[in-house]
Design a protein around this motif. Sequence first.
Motif, PDB file in Angstrom:
ATOM      1  N   MET A   1       0.836  -1.192   0.000  1.00 39.47           N
ATOM      2  CA  MET A   1       0.000   0.000   0.000  1.00 39.47           C
ATOM      3  C   MET A   1       0.867   1.236   0.000  1.00 39.47           C
ATOM      4  N   SER A   2       0.518   2.208  -0.831  1.00 34.43           N
ATOM      5  CA  SER A   2       1.236   3.469  -0.840  1.00 34.43           C
ATOM      6  C   SER A   2       1.051   4.170   0.494  1.00 34.43           C
ATOM      7  N   PRO A   3       2.134   4.773   1.062  1.00 33.98           N
ATOM      8  CA  PRO A   3       2.013   5.441   2.354  1.00 33.98           C
ATOM      9  C   PRO A   3       1.066   6.639   2.325  1.00 33.98           C
ATOM     10  N   GLU A   4       0.700   7.113   1.132  1.00 31.15           N
ATOM     11  CA  GLU A   4      -0.228   8.239   1.075  1.00 31.15           C
ATOM     12  C   GLU A   4      -1.634   7.835   1.491  1.00 31.15           C
ATOM     13  N   PHE A   5      -1.951   6.538   1.481  1.00 33.29           N
ATOM     14  CA  PHE A   5      -3.277   6.076   1.869  1.00 33.29           C
ATOM     15  C   PHE A   5      -3.253   5.634   3.323  1.00 33.29           C
ATOM     16  N   VAL A   6      -4.009   6.338   4.162  1.00 35.38           N
ATOM     17  CA  VAL A   6      -4.038   5.996   5.578  1.00 35.38           C
ATOM     18  C   VAL A   6      -5.023   4.872   5.852  1.00 35.38           C
ATOM     19  N   LEU A   7      -6.029   4.736   4.994  1.00 35.50           N
ATOM     20  CA  LEU A   7      -7.046   3.708   5.170  1.00 35.50           C
ATOM     21  C   LEU A   7      -7.360   3.098   3.816  1.00 35.50           C
ATOM     22  N   GLU A   8      -7.419   1.767   3.757  1.00 38.93           N
ATOM     23  CA  GLU A   8      -7.660   1.088   2.482  1.00 38.93           C
ATOM     24  C   GLU A   8      -8.477  -0.172   2.728  1.00 38.93           C
TER      25      GLU A   8
ATOM     26  N   GLU B   1     -10.396  -7.334   3.034  1.00 40.20           N
ATOM     27  CA  GLU B   1      -9.336  -6.916   3.953  1.00 40.20           C
ATOM     28  C   GLU B   1      -9.432  -5.415   4.203  1.00 40.20           C
ATOM     29  N   ILE B   2      -9.116  -5.012   5.438  1.00 42.48           N
ATOM     30  CA  ILE B   2      -9.056  -3.607   5.818  1.00 42.48           C
ATOM     31  C   ILE B   2      -7.638  -3.318   6.296  1.00 42.48           C
ATOM     32  N   LEU B   3      -7.046  -2.255   5.763  1.00 38.37           N
ATOM     33  CA  LEU B   3      -5.696  -1.851   6.165  1.00 38.37           C
ATOM     34  C   LEU B   3      -5.731  -0.427   6.686  1.00 38.37           C
ATOM     35  N   TYR B   4      -5.002  -0.211   7.771  1.00 35.75           N
ATOM     36  CA  TYR B   4      -4.894   1.109   8.390  1.00 35.75           C
ATOM     37  C   TYR B   4      -3.417   1.422   8.581  1.00 35.75           C
ATOM     38  N   GLN B   5      -2.989   2.513   7.984  1.00 31.51           N
ATOM     39  CA  GLN B   5      -1.574   2.894   8.009  1.00 31.51           C
ATOM     40  C   GLN B   5      -0.684   1.728   7.558  1.00 31.51           C
ATOM     41  N   GLY B   6      -1.155   1.012   6.550  1.00 32.75           N
ATOM     42  CA  GLY B   6      -0.384  -0.055   5.936  1.00 32.75           C
ATOM     43  C   GLY B   6      -0.453  -1.403   6.612  1.00 32.75           C
ATOM     44  N   LYS B   7      -1.186  -1.493   7.739  1.00 29.44           N
ATOM     45  CA  LYS B   7      -1.255  -2.756   8.481  1.00 29.44           C
ATOM     46  C   LYS B   7      -2.677  -3.305   8.454  1.00 29.44           C
ATOM     47  N   ALA B   8      -2.787  -4.616   8.320  1.00 28.56           N
ATOM     48  CA  ALA B   8      -4.096  -5.265   8.303  1.00 28.56           C
ATOM     49  C   ALA B   8      -4.748  -5.166   9.673  1.00 28.56           C
ATOM     50  N   ILE B   9      -6.000  -4.701   9.701  1.00 31.56           N
ATOM     51  CA  ILE B   9      -6.737  -4.583  10.960  1.00 31.56           C
ATOM     52  C   ILE B   9      -8.061  -5.348  10.898  1.00 31.56           C
TER      53      ILE B   9
END
Length: 258
Positions: free
Chosen positions: A1-8, A62-70
């Motif tokens: 994930m690009s670091p520009e995306f805080v939530l994905e 999948e949900i990612l927050y600041q690049g980490k799966a949550i």
Amino acid sequence: MSPEFVLETRGLTKEFRGFTAVDSVDLRVQQGHIHALIGPNGAGKTTVFNLLTKFLPPSRGEILYQGKAITGLQPNEIARLGLVRSFQISAVFGHMSVLENVRVALQSKLGNSFRFWQSERTLERLDQRARQMLDEVGLLGFADTLAIELPYGRKRALELATTLALEPTVLLLDEPTQGMGAEDVEMVIGLVRRAAAGRTVLMVEHNLGVVSQLCDRITVLARGAILAEGDYASVSANPQVREAYLGSEAAVLEEAHP
């Protein structure tokens, strides 16, 4: 994930007994943006919020927050990470003062308990910060007022103050102007702008005039899937978006962005 995306989200899906409420949604929220989820009634907007904050488990995705799966975390764990939600219906302690409401929210940062058992002297240590937060949302003059006595728009401002007390990195706002008159709507627009300073905001909002004024990027949902994305000018001109809204709501698209 690009670091520009805080939530994905990746392929985020929610099914209820064969009905697909959210259908393979790939959402990317950029750091520092005010990002809106819009769409006709039943499009799946609030269900997406419930999935992001783990009030509902996803069927797939999948949900990612600041690049980490949550995806597997619990709601309280999500909030502690800085992904904090306010609700469509104002949720405050009506028979506590405005100041006490914010102070309770500040207490939650001290640990797992609201610590109602602590002495008044101990709790008063939080008053200075609570008053600062009330000042930020225009409620300092109402500090000693019972929350139940506040007009509706001011209750939403109090809810925003209690949400900000949790120190969110990403603030999720569910219909922040729901049921408001024009004067209160303008007040909330100003509050959201101030709340967005130094953080990211993801909001569900039916008032397209509000969306056109506030949002850097918009995701349009229809029947649980992403129909279009972009700035307001591009999504409001999209024929598929206009068809999805139909009738009076399509006219609102024109009025909000002539």
